[in-house]
Design an enzyme around this catalytic site. Structure first.
Site, PDB file in Angstrom:
ATOM      1  N   GLN A   1      -4.005   3.634  18.535  1.00  0.00           N
ATOM      2  CA  GLN A   1      -5.129   3.467  17.608  1.00  0.00           C
ATOM      3  C   GLN A   1      -6.025   2.333  18.084  1.00  0.00           C
ATOM      4  O   GLN A   1      -5.494   1.264  18.380  1.00  0.00           O
ATOM      5  CB  GLN A   1      -4.606   3.197  16.196  1.00  0.00           C
TER       6      GLN A   1
ATOM      7  N   HIS B   1      -6.983   6.230  10.366  1.00  0.00           N
ATOM      8  CA  HIS B   1      -5.888   5.580   9.626  1.00  0.00           C
ATOM      9  C   HIS B   1      -6.458   4.799   8.424  1.00  0.00           C
ATOM     10  O   HIS B   1      -6.816   3.626   8.541  1.00  0.00           O
ATOM     11  CB  HIS B   1      -5.155   4.639  10.577  1.00  0.00           C
TER      12      HIS B   1
ATOM     13  N   ASN C   1       0.821  -1.220   0.000  1.00  0.00           N
ATOM     14  CA  ASN C   1       0.000   0.000   0.000  1.00  0.00           C
ATOM     15  C   ASN C   1       0.856   1.273   0.000  1.00  0.00           C
ATOM     16  O   ASN C   1       0.361   2.347   0.320  1.00  0.00           O
ATOM     17  CB  ASN C   1      -0.981  -0.002   1.181  1.00  0.00           C
TER      18      ASN C   1
ATOM     19  N   ARG D   1       3.654   7.255  11.087  1.00  0.00           N
ATOM     20  CA  ARG D   1       3.186   6.764  12.384  1.00  0.00           C
ATOM     21  C   ARG D   1       3.004   7.942  13.320  1.00  0.00           C
ATOM     22  O   ARG D   1       3.849   8.849  13.372  1.00  0.00           O
ATOM     23  CB  ARG D   1       4.174   5.778  13.012  1.00  0.00           C
TER      24      ARG D   1
HETATM   25  P1  NDP Z   1      10.326   1.751   3.076  1.00  0.00           P
HETATM   26  O1  NDP Z   1      10.998   0.704   3.913  1.00  0.00           O
HETATM   27  O2  NDP Z   1      10.357   1.631   1.610  1.00  0.00           O
HETATM   28  O3  NDP Z   1      10.908   3.191   3.423  1.00  0.00           O
HETATM   29  C1  NDP Z   1      11.281   3.561   4.689  1.00  0.00           C
HETATM   30  C2  NDP Z   1      12.405   4.549   4.551  1.00  0.00           C
HETATM   31  O4  NDP Z   1      12.641   5.119   5.836  1.00  0.00           O
HETATM   32  C3  NDP Z   1      13.710   3.935   4.086  1.00  0.00           C
HETATM   33  O5  NDP Z   1      14.174   4.680   2.977  1.00  0.00           O
HETATM   34  C4  NDP Z   1      14.617   4.120   5.294  1.00  0.00           C
HETATM   35  O6  NDP Z   1      15.890   4.492   4.889  1.00  0.00           O
HETATM   36  C5  NDP Z   1      14.029   5.339   5.948  1.00  0.00           C
HETATM   37  N1  NDP Z   1      14.435   5.503   7.337  1.00  0.00           N
HETATM   38  C6  NDP Z   1      14.444   4.600   8.336  1.00  0.00           C
HETATM   39  N2  NDP Z   1      14.905   5.160   9.461  1.00  0.00           N
HETATM   40  C7  NDP Z   1      15.189   6.441   9.158  1.00  0.00           C
HETATM   41  C8  NDP Z   1      15.712   7.534   9.899  1.00  0.00           C
HETATM   42  N3  NDP Z   1      16.066   7.371  11.177  1.00  0.00           N
HETATM   43  N4  NDP Z   1      15.853   8.721   9.260  1.00  0.00           N
HETATM   44  C9  NDP Z   1      15.537   8.862   7.956  1.00  0.00           C
HETATM   45  N5  NDP Z   1      15.038   7.860   7.196  1.00  0.00           N
HETATM   46  C10 NDP Z   1      14.880   6.670   7.799  1.00  0.00           C
HETATM   47  O7  NDP Z   1       8.825   1.806   3.610  1.00  0.00           O
HETATM   48  P2  NDP Z   1       7.539   2.530   2.994  1.00  0.00           P
HETATM   49  O8  NDP Z   1       7.983   3.774   2.318  1.00  0.00           O
HETATM   50  O9  NDP Z   1       6.724   1.562   2.233  1.00  0.00           O
HETATM   51  O10 NDP Z   1       6.749   2.865   4.337  1.00  0.00           O
HETATM   52  C11 NDP Z   1       7.309   3.768   5.292  1.00  0.00           C
HETATM   53  C12 NDP Z   1       6.454   3.780   6.548  1.00  0.00           C
HETATM   54  O11 NDP Z   1       5.180   4.320   6.254  1.00  0.00           O
HETATM   55  C13 NDP Z   1       6.144   2.389   7.132  1.00  0.00           C
HETATM   56  O12 NDP Z   1       7.183   1.911   7.949  1.00  0.00           O
HETATM   57  C14 NDP Z   1       4.893   2.651   7.910  1.00  0.00           C
HETATM   58  O13 NDP Z   1       5.215   3.109   9.212  1.00  0.00           O
HETATM   59  C15 NDP Z   1       4.227   3.777   7.138  1.00  0.00           C
HETATM   60  N6  NDP Z   1       3.064   3.292   6.378  1.00  0.00           N
HETATM   61  C16 NDP Z   1       1.841   3.855   6.628  1.00  0.00           C
HETATM   62  C17 NDP Z   1       0.720   3.386   6.001  1.00  0.00           C
HETATM   63  C18 NDP Z   1      -0.624   4.016   6.225  1.00  0.00           C
HETATM   64  O14 NDP Z   1      -1.645   3.411   5.911  1.00  0.00           O
HETATM   65  N7  NDP Z   1      -0.690   5.236   6.717  1.00  0.00           N
HETATM   66  C19 NDP Z   1       0.785   2.253   5.066  1.00  0.00           C
HETATM   67  C20 NDP Z   1       2.136   1.854   4.744  1.00  0.00           C
HETATM   68  C21 NDP Z   1       3.213   2.318   5.443  1.00  0.00           C
HETATM   69  P3  NDP Z   1      17.131   3.526   4.874  1.00  0.00           P
HETATM   70  O15 NDP Z   1      17.255   3.160   3.454  1.00  0.00           O
HETATM   71  O16 NDP Z   1      18.189   4.448   5.349  1.00  0.00           O
HETATM   72  O17 NDP Z   1      16.875   2.394   5.812  1.00  0.00           O
END
Ligand code: NDP
Length: 400
Positions: free
Chosen positions: A314, A333, A147, A285
């Site tokens: 939630q 959400h 998603n 989140r």
């Molecule tokens: P991805 O794993 O593709 O992307 C997460 C990114 O966050 C990675 O690029 C990672 O970078 C980066 N990251 C992790 N820690 C840090 C930090 N300390 N500072 C900066 N960047 C950081 O996941 P998605 O993009 O698919 O999803 C991201 C988040 O969105 C999920 O974990 C979830 O919490 C949320 N989400 C919400 C939904 C909703 O319905 N509202 C649905 C889907 C997701 P790196 O490459 O450096 O590890």
């Protein structure tokens, strides 16, 4: 044979739908990076139907029961005597969605001696105490990418709705008004603004791509730089700190996972680095933000608007201040649980279960924890530890 406990949100108040607004959904077989959408052997649901609520059962009942397993589906997940707690002692698998999370705290994991796997039907496994899961050797898996694009669409929608002051303007129509000056006194164009994402993973990068045609100036902050070709294509500015990104941007969106390193990254101190009148959109989140610092920033005008769809806990308690703070555009959400997204993560959950029961490896991209340590996608994007503290407050939600 296994007992699977599946925690899902309630059906619509008008009952499980008998018909739908549209007859079908587009068939998507690959995500933008080439990863395939879920590939279970079969599904027992109609894509486009409501699967994430209790009666939808993620389309899993026929498959599980025909293989001799027991499926318990409930929305009753919070408080000491919840159905979830009662079912835990002999549960082998717990499934829930981040929209209505089964908070799998260390206490709950201790109540479930037979628990082998926790599945997030969606993305984001912060509702599980990952440290406790590692300590017990429990596998944690989620349906990576299912998603991400759905959320990116929601992010862009909410950015535009804040900057253009859409929600208050819509309200004037419902109230029978024609109050143009009231609508536009806080309305701007996004064109020319500096827009930045914290994290340029699947969602963050998609947001950047969707925004490009608006002729905005794009920024991102991530621990790793994107490939030069992508930076050039989108004319991106990379920042190595939140402070630097916040100082440069008019609109900021959070798209990183919640883990101990990112919890409360937006707080009174970091908000001081934002431009006065910045907009913040958080669909990642709720706990990435200090709840009360957001309220203070909206009241003082440091933030001109805040939107998103994620809260903590939630469901949000009735008295959660984000329900009533000024200039917000919050939804429950929902961004990742459109009917389109549900079809993908229900299929992905089925794929994970098929692998588990057939003793086949679960795709690396779906793994968060395996064999007592962070694994797969989890090893890349999460840090060890626990981010479920305070989740018991979810029991304070009472239906009106
Ligand atoms: P991805 O794993 O593709 O992307 C997460 C990114 O966050 C990675 O690029 C990672 O970078 C980066 N990251 C992790 N820690 C840090 C930090 N300390 N500072 C900066 N960047 C950081 O996941 P998605 O993009 O698919 O999803 C991201 C988040 O969105 C999920 O974990 C979830 O919490 C949320 N989400 C919400 C939904 C909703 O319905 N509202 C649905 C889907 C997701 P790196 O490459 O450096 O590890």
């Amino acid at each position: 044979m296994a007992k699977i406990v599946c925690v899902l949100y309630d059906d619509p108040v008008t009952g499980y739908p008998k018909s739908y607004a549209r007859d079908d959904i587009p068939k998507i077989t690959k995500y933008p990076d080439g990863q395939t959408t879920p590939t279970p052997r079969a599904v027992d649901f109609v894509p486009g139907h409501l699967l994430g609520s209790v009666s939808g059962e993620l389309g899993l009942r026929k498959y599980l029961e025909s293989n001799g397993h027991t499926l318990v589906v409930t929305s009753d997940k919070d408080g000491a005597n919840s159905t979830l707690d009662k079912e835990l002692p002999d549960a082998e698998i717990v499934i829930s969605q981040p929209f209505w999370p089964a908070y799998m705290t260390a206490e709950r994991i201790a109540k479930a001696p037979k628990l082998k796997m926790i599945v997030t039907a969606g993305i984001g496994s912060d509702h599980t105490d990952l440290q406790a899961a590692m300590d017990r050797g429990i596998t944690v898996a989620e349906v990576t990418y299912c998603n991400s694009n759905s959320v990116a669409e929601h992010v862009v929608m909410q950015m535009l709705s804040l900057v253009r002051n859409y929600i208050p303007s819509y309200k004037w129509v419902i109230e029978g008004g024609w109050n143009i000056a009231d609508c536009v006194e806080r309305s701007y164009d996004i064109e020319g603004m500096h827009v930045g994402t914290v994290a340029a993973g699947r969602i963050g990068l998609r947001v950047l791509r969707l925004l490009k045609p608006f002729d905005v100036k794009l920024h991102y902050m991530d621990r790793y730089k994107l490939p030069d070709a992508v930076e050039k294509e989108l004319n991106l500015t990379h920042h190595t700190s939140l402070e630097s990104l916040a100082k440069a941007c008019d609109v900021v969106t959070l798209n990183c996972p919640l883990h101990p390193e990112t919890e409360h990254m937006i707080n009174d101190a970091s908000l001081k680095n934002f431009k006065r009148g910045a907009y913040l959109v958080n669909t990642a989140r709720g706990k990435l933000c200090d709840r009360d610092a957001i309220v203070r920033a909206l009241e003082s005008g440091q933030l001109a608007g805040y939107a998103g769809d994620v809260w903590f806990p939630q469901p949000a308690p009735q008295d959660h201040p984000w329900r009533t703070m000024p200039h917000h555009g919050m939804t429950p959400h929902i961004s990742g649980t459109s009917l389109s997204a549900q079809a993908r993560y229900a299929a992905g959950t089925r794929e994970i279960l098929e692998c588990y029961f057939q003793n086949k490896p679960i795709r690396d991209e779906y793994l968060i924890v395996r064999g007592g340590k962070l694994a797969g996608v989890g090893a890349h994007s999460y840090s060890a530890g626990n981010a479920t503290g305070g989740s018991e407050e979810a029991a304070k939600f009472k239906k009106a």
